[in-house]
Design an enzyme around this catalytic site. Sequence first.
Site, PDB file in Angstrom:
ATOM      1  N   TRP A  85      -6.743 -14.335  10.991  1.00 13.02           N
ATOM      2  CA  TRP A  85      -6.952 -12.950  11.354  1.00 13.02           C
ATOM      3  C   TRP A  85      -8.168 -12.519  11.525  1.00 13.02           C
ATOM      4  O   TRP A  85      -8.302 -11.207  11.872  1.00 13.02           O
ATOM      5  CB  TRP A  85      -6.541 -12.221   9.778  1.00 13.02           C
ATOM      6  CG  TRP A  85      -7.205 -12.552   8.690  1.00 13.02           C
ATOM      7  CD1 TRP A  85      -7.328 -13.273   7.719  1.00 13.02           C
ATOM      8  CD2 TRP A  85      -8.131 -11.260   8.054  1.00 13.02           C
ATOM      9  NE1 TRP A  85      -8.341 -13.046   6.715  1.00 13.02           N
ATOM     10  CE2 TRP A  85      -8.582 -11.900   6.931  1.00 13.02           C
ATOM     11  CE3 TRP A  85      -8.362 -10.134   8.792  1.00 13.02           C
ATOM     12  CZ2 TRP A  85      -9.595 -11.092   6.281  1.00 13.02           C
ATOM     13  CZ3 TRP A  85      -9.379  -9.295   7.938  1.00 13.02           C
ATOM     14  CH2 TRP A  85      -9.873  -9.839   6.867  1.00 13.02           C
ATOM     15  N   GLU A 113      -9.799 -12.401   1.487  1.00 13.07           N
ATOM     16  CA  GLU A 113     -10.752 -11.493   0.752  1.00 13.07           C
ATOM     17  C   GLU A 113     -10.964 -11.552  -0.884  1.00 13.07           C
ATOM     18  O   GLU A 113     -10.872 -10.732  -1.599  1.00 13.07           O
ATOM     19  CB  GLU A 113     -10.364 -10.050   1.102  1.00 13.07           C
ATOM     20  CG  GLU A 113     -10.445  -9.637   2.523  1.00 13.07           C
ATOM     21  CD  GLU A 113      -9.874  -8.371   3.065  1.00 13.07           C
ATOM     22  OE1 GLU A 113     -10.760  -7.823   3.881  1.00 13.07           O
ATOM     23  OE2 GLU A 113      -8.961  -7.796   2.455  1.00 13.07           O
ATOM     24  N   ARG A 123       0.862  -1.107  -0.139  1.00 12.07           N
ATOM     25  CA  ARG A 123      -0.085  -0.284   0.069  1.00 12.07           C
ATOM     26  C   ARG A 123       0.824   1.223   0.023  1.00 12.07           C
ATOM     27  O   ARG A 123       0.537   2.190  -0.553  1.00 12.07           O
ATOM     28  CB  ARG A 123      -1.027  -0.169   1.255  1.00 12.07           C
ATOM     29  CG  ARG A 123      -2.336  -0.705   0.988  1.00 12.07           C
ATOM     30  CD  ARG A 123      -2.007  -2.137   0.365  1.00 12.07           C
ATOM     31  NE  ARG A 123      -3.487  -2.886   0.396  1.00 12.07           N
ATOM     32  CZ  ARG A 123      -3.965  -3.723   1.149  1.00 12.07           C
ATOM     33  NH1 ARG A 123      -2.996  -4.037   2.339  1.00 12.07           N
ATOM     34  NH2 ARG A 123      -5.178  -4.351   1.146  1.00 12.07           N
ATOM     35  N   ASP A 177      -0.088  -6.552  -3.658  1.00 12.13           N
ATOM     36  CA  ASP A 177      -1.500  -6.050  -3.613  1.00 12.13           C
ATOM     37  C   ASP A 177      -2.091  -5.472  -4.457  1.00 12.13           C
ATOM     38  O   ASP A 177      -1.403  -5.220  -5.445  1.00 12.13           O
ATOM     39  CB  ASP A 177      -1.843  -5.368  -2.358  1.00 12.13           C
ATOM     40  CG  ASP A 177      -2.918  -5.935  -1.428  1.00 12.13           C
ATOM     41  OD1 ASP A 177      -3.970  -5.990  -1.899  1.00 12.13           O
ATOM     42  OD2 ASP A 177      -2.767  -6.476  -0.360  1.00 12.13           O
ATOM     43  N   HIS A 197      -6.516  -9.592  -4.045  1.00 12.18           N
ATOM     44  CA  HIS A 197      -5.513  -8.710  -4.045  1.00 12.18           C
ATOM     45  C   HIS A 197      -4.487  -8.588  -5.036  1.00 12.18           C
ATOM     46  O   HIS A 197      -3.340  -8.681  -4.639  1.00 12.18           O
ATOM     47  CB  HIS A 197      -4.949  -8.860  -2.286  1.00 12.18           C
ATOM     48  CG  HIS A 197      -6.032  -8.374  -1.369  1.00 12.18           C
ATOM     49  ND1 HIS A 197      -6.216  -7.158  -1.032  1.00 12.18           N
ATOM     50  CD2 HIS A 197      -6.634  -9.278  -0.387  1.00 12.18           C
ATOM     51  CE1 HIS A 197      -6.959  -7.154   0.219  1.00 12.18           C
ATOM     52  NE2 HIS A 197      -7.275  -8.397   0.313  1.00 12.18           N
ATOM     53  N   TRP A 257      -0.561  -2.967   8.611  1.00 12.15           N
ATOM     54  CA  TRP A 257      -1.278  -2.701   7.258  1.00 12.15           C
ATOM     55  C   TRP A 257      -0.950  -1.214   6.884  1.00 12.15           C
ATOM     56  O   TRP A 257      -1.221  -0.506   8.107  1.00 12.15           O
ATOM     57  CB  TRP A 257      -2.698  -3.070   7.222  1.00 12.15           C
ATOM     58  CG  TRP A 257      -2.847  -4.254   7.271  1.00 12.15           C
ATOM     59  CD1 TRP A 257      -3.385  -5.190   8.362  1.00 12.15           C
ATOM     60  CD2 TRP A 257      -2.781  -5.388   6.328  1.00 12.15           C
ATOM     61  NE1 TRP A 257      -3.490  -6.520   8.106  1.00 12.15           N
ATOM     62  CE2 TRP A 257      -3.138  -6.707   6.894  1.00 12.15           C
ATOM     63  CE3 TRP A 257      -2.139  -5.537   4.945  1.00 12.15           C
ATOM     64  CZ2 TRP A 257      -2.807  -8.006   6.277  1.00 12.15           C
ATOM     65  CZ3 TRP A 257      -1.959  -6.547   4.356  1.00 12.15           C
ATOM     66  CH2 TRP A 257      -2.596  -7.768   4.731  1.00 12.15           C
TER      67      TRP A 257
HETATM   68  C1  ACM Z   1      -6.345  -9.128   6.071  1.00 12.96           C
HETATM   69  O1  ACM Z   1      -6.396  -8.263   6.903  1.00 12.96           O
HETATM   70  N1  ACM Z   1      -7.080  -9.101   4.856  1.00 12.96           N
HETATM   71  C2  ACM Z   1      -5.469 -10.442   5.955  1.00 12.96           C
END
Ligand code: ACM
Length: 789
Positions: free
Chosen positions: A418, A351, A186, A215, A289, A493
Amino acid sequence: MIRPKSLCAGSLVGLACVLAACAHSPPRATKSAPEPAAVALEAIVPAPAEVAPATTRSAVRIDATTRLYACGDEATAVAQYFVELVQRTRGFAFTVACPEKKPATGIRLVFDEGRDALDGWYRLKADSGLVEIHSGSRSGLFYGAVSLWQLLTAQTGDASAVYVAAGEITDWPRYPWRGLMLDSARHYQSPAFIKKLIDAMALHKLNTLHWHLTDDQGWRIEIKKYPRLTEIGAWRVPPGPAAAKDIDPETGKPRRYGGYYTQDEIRDIVAYAAQRHITIVPEIDMPGHAQAAIAAYPQLGTGERPGVSTDWGIHTYLLNVEESTFTFIENVLDEVVTLFPSPYIHIGGDEAVKDRWKASKRVQARRRQLGLADEAALQSWFVARLATLLEKHGRKLIGWDEILEGGRLPASASVMSWRGTAGAIEAARAGHDVVLSPAPDLYLDNLQSDAGDEPSGRPSLVTLESLYRFEPTPAELDAEQAKHVRGAQANVWVEHMRTTARVEHAVFPRLAALAEVNWAPRERRDWPGFLARLPAQLARYRALDLAYAESAFLPRASVNAAAAEVDSVDITLSNQANFGELRYTLDGSEPAATSPIYTTALRLRTGTPLRVATFVGSERLTRSTAVATDGAALRRRSSSELKPCRDNGLLLRLEDDAPTTGERPFYSVDIFDACWIWPQAELATTTALEIDVGSVPYNFQLWRDAKNVVLRKPATASGELEIRRGRCGGKPWLRLPLKPALGNAERTTLRAELPSRGKGSAAAEDLCFVFTRPDTRTLWVVDQVRLVP
Ligand code: ACM
């Protein structure tokens, strides 16, 4: 203030008590200056497994003339690292020698081949002039040296000698996976920063850096076979008008933002980490991602040609399931495994929303051909293929807990939990190894305090204390299942961490809490004891130039008009950790160790220049903060001081996109319903309202939740700020056109003279602030509201 429990009774201050081994005073000094107290062996972070009481009372004096002994490659390598570290942070310049016979005094590092080689185990013994560190593992010898470095830096100041209390530490880690995840997708961080972080991790006895390298917003690892991954996939133009106007003179186009790590840089970083006993586990996130990869090579996707994303949130582009895509993955992993010797390779798996797989005829045909019932089964098949690919290289697959879905996960795969701890429980029961990195508990992008001076971040508070109290082994597991818990990992993150200073703010000192969670035996975990060791840890951070957060310790003030007394305010002070003493001044000067200690609410004349800092004994722990006590302070609220209209909204702290250079303001805003309330605003004495408004790009992909975003229709083409009295749902009381703010990338002050509220109106009423939005890519925000008398 509550003081942490003392490690030894009768001492005057917590800090001095913990750092001083009260029972073992150093030999009497012959000089007139008093010698410092001996440093207790407990004064390290993470807390050691065992500390044996000393049989003698002779603390070991270490100073610039102390000799350091090490023989053989292993011990010499550790000794050299230790010498550099101590020189850099404590100023003693030791030299390393291999003695002919066992020395009587000094520091001796011994690599005992054949001795208990449990990874990380070491013994540190201080007695009769000699500190000896023994280990049968390289990592253990390294950790022993780190512990000794901590003992040498446990006292603030730069006394010419340190006395290490006599005694013995026997120490080993509770868990084998002591991890930190860094998202470099990111936002890109320089190799120098990655090394700085690795260094700091090692000094916390952490051993795993999970490196999130790909990502939707960036592909950061050079792959020789696919150069477009970094030529295209590593770059984007940030969203919003400020970035669009930031023209790169070389191209005449908006400046591109990003970067990637060359294979040479990666090899160098991996070797650097290995010297510090840190394994780097690379993550190549698949099949979701993956938008940056699909932007570079659209044939990997399901027919679309997206650019590298400039948004945050849930993206819908997935890799397809063609054989040609597996060839691509195989080629990428071939290069990845040559760069990273880690036994584990992380394949993401999180996701991956399946809308595009559902909509793609080719994907559906392939699914049917494979006899798979649904898209979850298809992803499971995809992950199982990756596991087989990695097995061919002698590596193990690890992925986020979604890889449990679909029922085909090979037994050898490990699961990173997670979405809470449910994934860990399910996986461990099914016989998979697990790493605990649940949100929100271990997500360091969450804010660590709700104070208005926090930089950007996500809303769930993850305080130093809440992280410290995290228990990696879920109580639901029986003893056999619990053996699958390999440890805990915090995740950084970085959507909201544009700079590495921001990363450091998020990571430190919460990393110290994570270190203790992962290392110390459960029964040695002790929050007050941890707090008492933190002032020295913060001093180490300063020596290491780490921009740590003071969030747990900074004084916070609540200022209220004094009841029944004009021109006076009542002030209560506190800090989040309830640690140390709050010392204050009333003349604008810096608080000192002699300044009064806050004990009970203060009543001050308005305008008194109150300044507060947290102290531990005579040592100042935090910067000082100025508390505004003037009348105007009572009549203004920033976005973090206003109340969000919904209790369970997604209240982010967002950074403005302007100015392009220099500091930018932060706003607290619910991105589903940008709506703020000032409860019981004093209107009887108010003639006008001033509202500073800003705007940030609305760059959130919310997938199915997008329908829940509250959008209010504008009355004019440029939209308005609407102010309601009482309920937020009623008719606007005031409507301020946003026109003056359009085109101004920075904040604009809007002003409204108050109309009469009618006879019998209450002196104070709730005020509700919302924006109507003509454009869904701009999020208007309230920065500050002022009641003008
Ligand atoms: C995540 O926070 N999408 C692993």
